[in-house]
Design an enzyme around this catalytic site. Structure first.
Site, PDB file in Angstrom:
ATOM      1  N   HIS A 188      -9.817   5.152  -1.198  1.00  0.00           N
ATOM      2  CA  HIS A 188      -8.969   5.091  -0.002  1.00  0.00           C
ATOM      3  C   HIS A 188      -9.707   5.754   1.165  1.00  0.00           C
ATOM      4  CE1 HIS A 188      -4.806   3.919  -1.450  1.00  0.00           C
ATOM      5  NE2 HIS A 188      -5.568   3.816  -2.525  1.00  0.00           N
ATOM      6  N   GLY A 189      -9.162   5.533   2.376  1.00  0.00           N
ATOM      7  CA  GLY A 189      -9.727   6.222   3.547  1.00  0.00           C
ATOM      8  C   GLY A 189     -11.088   5.704   3.954  1.00  0.00           C
ATOM      9  N   GLY A 190     -11.244   4.368   3.995  1.00  0.00           N
ATOM     10  CA  GLY A 190     -12.553   3.770   4.282  1.00  0.00           C
ATOM     11  C   GLY A 190     -13.039   3.942   5.715  1.00  0.00           C
TER      12      GLY A 190
ATOM     13  N   ASP B  13       0.841  -1.204   0.000  1.00  0.00           N
ATOM     14  CA  ASP B  13       0.000   0.000   0.000  1.00  0.00           C
ATOM     15  C   ASP B  13       0.879   1.258   0.000  1.00  0.00           C
ATOM     16  OD1 ASP B  13      -2.427   1.382   0.241  1.00  0.00           O
ATOM     17  OD2 ASP B  13      -2.415   1.299   2.434  1.00  0.00           O
TER      18      ASP B  13
ATOM     19  N   HIS C   2      -7.534   9.730   5.007  1.00  0.00           N
ATOM     20  CA  HIS C   2      -7.008   8.617   5.807  1.00  0.00           C
ATOM     21  C   HIS C   2      -7.192   8.901   7.296  1.00  0.00           C
ATOM     22  CE1 HIS C   2      -4.374   7.762   2.119  1.00  0.00           C
ATOM     23  NE2 HIS C   2      -5.133   6.698   2.277  1.00  0.00           N
TER      24      HIS C   2
HETATM   25  P1  13P Z   1      -8.189   4.303   6.604  1.00  0.00           P
HETATM   26  O1  13P Z   1      -7.060   4.009   7.527  1.00  0.00           O
HETATM   27  O2  13P Z   1      -8.724   5.697   6.768  1.00  0.00           O
HETATM   28  O3  13P Z   1      -9.269   3.277   6.670  1.00  0.00           O
HETATM   29  O4  13P Z   1      -7.590   4.264   5.122  1.00  0.00           O
HETATM   30  C1  13P Z   1      -6.947   3.118   4.680  1.00  0.00           C
HETATM   31  C2  13P Z   1      -6.317   3.356   3.365  1.00  0.00           C
HETATM   32  O5  13P Z   1      -6.800   4.099   2.536  1.00  0.00           O
HETATM   33  C3  13P Z   1      -5.065   2.636   3.070  1.00  0.00           C
HETATM   34  O6  13P Z   1      -4.518   2.977   1.860  1.00  0.00           O
END
Ligand code: 13P
Length: 289
Positions: free
Chosen positions: A208-210, A82, A180
């Site tokens: 991203h950023g779930g 990642d 994130h």
């Molecule tokens: P979060 O940590 O906000 O869930 O984002 C994860 C992510 O996008 C990893 O690339």
């Protein structure tokens, strides 16, 4: 089964309107929790690791245990690096058995982002490994990648077709209003922007950023055509929250309290339960082949 590539695992997502969860792990236990959830839900899963978590585990050890886990189950599992900014490390991961890598040159100007991403694609594809790249910039912190909210920039749809064509990437991370880490207020996703991007490319898209994204927003993204959803911070929190505190006195006197497995197993199960709920929301339940 043997690890599969990102290209393979995302192949039917847009057509069948589901997204594959890409869950960040830190150690063997949370990775196992994620795989347990995939098995329970008969869902494909992407296990993804940051550069920091990779160093914590050691590259060879990590590839060894993830391969072992994947080969012990009958769901497709992809091992993905990642947000990688260290190109030597990306190449090492490609050679050592990762089946997907993300080259993150999103902080660089457009032309450089294209050139860097294309160079990684050429290398990775020669090993049969998939590549994700990013256009636009998410705010917040993801391990080694920190972007101030003021510098965050949404993806310009007009930039997408040339970027996808010239880089040859297998998946594109887009910035449409998520960030994130934990949110201070609910994120506002730009669905109009997402729609435009989807109209301009067939390349599988990545959110991203779930962590903290409301369920209805996930469902809308998936129904529109989002293919991969990255989810990390909440998994760490669930894991840490489930490792019960034990006093030094208890460790001495209570049978079983000295055993790390009695601390880690409930954490693994808590991760599996949490990840399973996300798999249902992303629509990938029953999508294992
Ligand atoms: P979060 O940590 O906000 O869930 O984002 C994860 C992510 O996008 C990893 O690339």
């Amino acid at each position: 089964m043997a690890l599969v590539t990102l290209k393979e695992i995302l192949a039917n997502t847009r057509k069948e309107q589901y997204a594959v969860g890409a869950f960040n792990f830190s150690c063997p236990e949370d990775a196992e929790g994620i795989v347990m959830a995939g098995v329970e839900k008969k869902a494909p899963v992407i296990l993804q690791v940051s550069m920091n978590a990779l160093k914590y585990n050691g590259l060879k050890a990590l590839v060894g245990y993830i391969k072992g886990m994947a080969e012990s189950v009958e769901i497709p599992v992809c091992l993905h690096l990642d947000h990688a900014t260290d190109y030597d490390l990306i190449r090492e991961c490609v050679r050592e058995g990762f089946t997907s890598v993300m080259v993150d040159a999103s902080k660089k100007p457009y032309e450089e982002n294209i050139a860097d991403s294309r160079a990684i694609v050429e290398y990775a594809h020669s090993y049969g490994v998939s590549v994700e790249a990013e256009l636009g910039m998410l705010g917040g912190r993801e391990e080694n990648v920190v972007v101030a909210d003021a510098s965050a920039a949404m993806t310009n749809p007009e930039d997408v077709p040339r970027f996808v064509q010239e880089t040859g990437i297998d998946a594109l991370a887009v910035a449409i209003g998520t960030a994130h880490g934990f949110y201070k207020a609910d994120p506002k996703l730009d669905f109009i922007r997402l729609e435009k991007i989807l109209q301009l490319t067939d390349c599988p898209l990545v959110l991203h950023g779930g962590t903290g994204v409301p369920e209805e927003d996930f469902r809308r993204c998936v129904q529109m055509g989002m293919s991969k959803i990255n989810y990390g911070t909440a998994i760490k929190s669930v894991f840490v929250g489930a490792v019960a505190a034990v006093t030094p006195d208890e460790i001495q006197k209570v049978p079983g309290k000295q055993d790390p497995r009695n601390l880690l197993k409930p954490a693994k199960i808590a991760v599996a339960k949490h990840v399973g709920e996300k798999i249902d929301i992303y629509g990938s339940t029953g999508k294992a082949w």
